[in-house]
Motif scaffolding. Sequence first.
Motif, PDB file in Angstrom:
ATOM      1  N   ARG A   7       0.801  -1.131  -0.219  1.00 50.46           N
ATOM      2  CA  ARG A   7       0.014   0.058   0.089  1.00 50.46           C
ATOM      3  C   ARG A   7       0.718   1.308  -0.091  1.00 50.46           C
ATOM      4  NH1 ARG A   7      -3.630   0.478   5.155  1.00 50.46           N
ATOM      5  NH2 ARG A   7      -1.688   1.291   5.952  1.00 50.46           N
ATOM      6  N   LEU A   8       0.781   2.087  -1.073  1.00 46.74           N
ATOM      7  CA  LEU A   8       1.472   3.278  -1.545  1.00 46.74           C
ATOM      8  C   LEU A   8       0.754   4.622  -0.755  1.00 46.74           C
ATOM      9  CD1 LEU A   8       2.972   2.453  -4.631  1.00 46.74           C
ATOM     10  CD2 LEU A   8       4.111   2.247  -2.409  1.00 46.74           C
ATOM     11  N   PHE A   9      -0.421   4.597  -0.904  1.00 42.48           N
ATOM     12  CA  PHE A   9      -1.114   5.765  -0.498  1.00 42.48           C
ATOM     13  C   PHE A   9      -2.587   5.262  -0.001  1.00 42.48           C
ATOM     14  CE2 PHE A   9      -4.249   9.012  -1.597  1.00 42.48           C
ATOM     15  CZ  PHE A   9      -3.917  10.133  -0.946  1.00 42.48           C
ATOM     16  N   PRO A  10      -3.159   5.825   1.008  1.00 38.62           N
ATOM     17  CA  PRO A  10      -2.473   6.872   1.831  1.00 38.62           C
ATOM     18  C   PRO A  10      -1.401   5.972   2.682  1.00 38.62           C
ATOM     19  CG  PRO A  10      -4.571   6.158   2.641  1.00 38.62           C
ATOM     20  CD  PRO A  10      -4.518   5.293   1.556  1.00 38.62           C
ATOM     21  N   GLY A  11      -0.342   6.587   2.992  1.00 38.04           N
ATOM     22  CA  GLY A  11       0.793   6.234   3.660  1.00 38.04           C
ATOM     23  C   GLY A  11       0.753   6.185   5.031  1.00 38.04           C
ATOM     24  N   LEU A 222     -14.183   4.775  -9.173  1.00 36.46           N
ATOM     25  CA  LEU A 222     -13.585   4.001 -10.278  1.00 36.46           C
ATOM     26  C   LEU A 222     -12.662   3.229  -9.655  1.00 36.46           C
ATOM     27  CD1 LEU A 222     -13.212   3.498 -13.322  1.00 36.46           C
ATOM     28  CD2 LEU A 222     -11.704   5.633 -13.377  1.00 36.46           C
ATOM     29  N   TYR A 223     -12.482   1.873 -10.152  1.00 32.83           N
ATOM     30  CA  TYR A 223     -11.146   1.139  -9.709  1.00 32.83           C
ATOM     31  C   TYR A 223     -10.480   0.829 -11.034  1.00 32.83           C
ATOM     32  CZ  TYR A 223     -13.330  -0.122  -5.336  1.00 32.83           C
ATOM     33  OH  TYR A 223     -13.749   0.012  -3.979  1.00 32.83           O
ATOM     34  N   LEU A 224      -9.106   1.231 -10.862  1.00 34.27           N
ATOM     35  CA  LEU A 224      -8.230   0.911 -12.030  1.00 34.27           C
ATOM     36  C   LEU A 224      -7.113   0.044 -11.645  1.00 34.27           C
ATOM     37  CD1 LEU A 224      -7.409   1.675 -15.118  1.00 34.27           C
ATOM     38  CD2 LEU A 224      -6.334   3.703 -14.203  1.00 34.27           C
ATOM     39  N   THR A 225      -7.002  -0.788 -12.455  1.00 35.46           N
ATOM     40  CA  THR A 225      -5.711  -1.545 -12.485  1.00 35.46           C
ATOM     41  C   THR A 225      -4.719  -1.279 -13.801  1.00 35.46           C
ATOM     42  OG1 THR A 225      -6.375  -3.668 -11.443  1.00 35.46           O
ATOM     43  CG2 THR A 225      -4.463  -4.120 -12.412  1.00 35.46           C
ATOM     44  N   THR A 226      -3.539  -0.840 -13.370  1.00 31.03           N
ATOM     45  CA  THR A 226      -2.686  -0.646 -14.657  1.00 31.03           C
ATOM     46  C   THR A 226      -1.456  -1.355 -14.417  1.00 31.03           C
ATOM     47  OG1 THR A 226      -2.991   1.840 -13.962  1.00 31.03           O
ATOM     48  CG2 THR A 226      -0.967   1.283 -15.315  1.00 31.03           C
ATOM     49  N   ALA A 227      -1.454  -2.352 -15.740  1.00 29.10           N
ATOM     50  CA  ALA A 227      -0.541  -3.357 -16.166  1.00 29.10           C
ATOM     51  C   ALA A 227       0.665  -2.554 -16.536  1.00 29.10           C
ATOM     52  CB  ALA A 227      -0.883  -4.134 -16.936  1.00 29.10           C
ATOM     53  N   HIS A 228       2.062  -2.657 -15.994  1.00 28.72           N
ATOM     54  CA  HIS A 228       3.236  -2.187 -16.413  1.00 28.72           C
ATOM     55  C   HIS A 228       3.832  -2.617 -17.617  1.00 28.72           C
ATOM     56  CE1 HIS A 228       3.800  -1.018 -11.903  1.00 28.72           C
ATOM     57  NE2 HIS A 228       2.900  -0.435 -12.374  1.00 28.72           N
ATOM     58  N   ARG A 229       3.103  -2.301 -18.681  1.00 30.88           N
ATOM     59  CA  ARG A 229       3.473  -2.691 -20.025  1.00 30.88           C
ATOM     60  C   ARG A 229       2.741  -1.633 -21.078  1.00 30.88           C
ATOM     61  NH1 ARG A 229       1.458  -8.241 -22.165  1.00 30.88           N
ATOM     62  NH2 ARG A 229       2.341  -7.428 -24.033  1.00 30.88           N
ATOM     63  N   ALA A 255      -6.686   5.549  -3.371  1.00 27.54           N
ATOM     64  CA  ALA A 255      -5.836   4.521  -2.739  1.00 27.54           C
ATOM     65  C   ALA A 255      -4.933   4.042  -3.659  1.00 27.54           C
ATOM     66  CB  ALA A 255      -6.503   3.489  -2.127  1.00 27.54           C
ATOM     67  N   LEU A 256      -3.867   3.783  -3.498  1.00 28.60           N
ATOM     68  CA  LEU A 256      -2.761   3.118  -4.460  1.00 28.60           C
ATOM     69  C   LEU A 256      -2.081   1.870  -3.862  1.00 28.60           C
ATOM     70  CD1 LEU A 256      -1.574   3.150  -7.522  1.00 28.60           C
ATOM     71  CD2 LEU A 256       0.103   4.945  -6.513  1.00 28.60           C
ATOM     72  N   PHE A 270      -2.685  -1.182  -8.282  1.00 31.72           N
ATOM     73  CA  PHE A 270      -4.206  -0.875  -8.129  1.00 31.72           C
ATOM     74  C   PHE A 270      -4.710   0.236  -7.438  1.00 31.72           C
ATOM     75  CE2 PHE A 270      -3.223  -5.637  -7.163  1.00 31.72           C
ATOM     76  CZ  PHE A 270      -3.769  -6.188  -8.433  1.00 31.72           C
ATOM     77  N   ALA A 271      -5.544   0.927  -8.073  1.00 33.47           N
ATOM     78  CA  ALA A 271      -5.663   2.435  -7.650  1.00 33.47           C
ATOM     79  C   ALA A 271      -7.603   2.497  -7.536  1.00 33.47           C
ATOM     80  CB  ALA A 271      -5.265   3.315  -8.470  1.00 33.47           C
TER      81      ALA A 271
END
Length: 278
Positions: A7-11, A222-229, A255-256, A270-271
């Motif tokens: 979990r990066l945010f909230p920290g 809104l839930y957003l998954t960002t694949a690193h590609r 959240a991130l 995952f955000a």
Amino acid sequence: MTARMLRLFPGPPEEIALDGAYLAHRLHERGSAGRPLVYASFVASLDGRIALRDPATGESRLPAGLVSGNDFRLFQELQAQADCFVTHGGYLRDLAAGRLDDVLQVGTQEATRDLARWRADNGLAPQPALVIASASLDFPMPDSPARHGQRVVIATGAAAPAERVAQWRAAGHEVLAVGSGASVEGGPLVDELGRRGLRSIYLLTGPRMLDTMMRGHRLSRLYLTTAHRLLGGESFHSMLAGPELGDAGRLRLCALNYDASAPDGTGQFFAHFEPRPA
């Protein structure tokens, strides 16, 4: 071993379990019959693609490696919290043609029995209701909703083909006119579903429904998954397709989380976001 993510945010940053992370949001408790909570989810590449389209046939496909098992688990946790799924005729046509899997039920596989128990423990019906949005009303009705006892409602616009409206009603299906033209409009649809007592509405749809929900100020989360590609491709779908949204598209990050393990070891974010208050 249970999957973990950061979990990066909230920290401050903290390692947490992936299983149960979205169930903890308790979306079914956040809406009411007067003001349902409406949420959507997407998986995108770093260059904003959610699917690639074959220019010759117009058919869309999910690229290999965009969706991961961890992302799918969180998708299923979002499903588990819904009073109602909204899908569309295009998905049902792809389902009938074997191009997509059936994701219209919760907890029917051994690996997801815990989600069926979670629904029961939290006072939700065994399966969400199913709303099918369609302008043309030209789609095959799958047999899985009837097998699982799901309530099915068809939503269309006031200018939809009258003969097809009559056909669906003759087959025993409720048909709602929730739009002034042929297409479904987000505001009238949510208001009508709220009047029917539905409190948490999950959009299993695409760019058009997201667009009308945003323009009608009906999207809650809104839930957003960002694949690193990076995917590239000259013909593709993104989350929205249409005129500029303007201020209706302003969102704030809530959240991130970072999952280093998937997909294919490249990692993913995952955000989730909520509309910024006017």
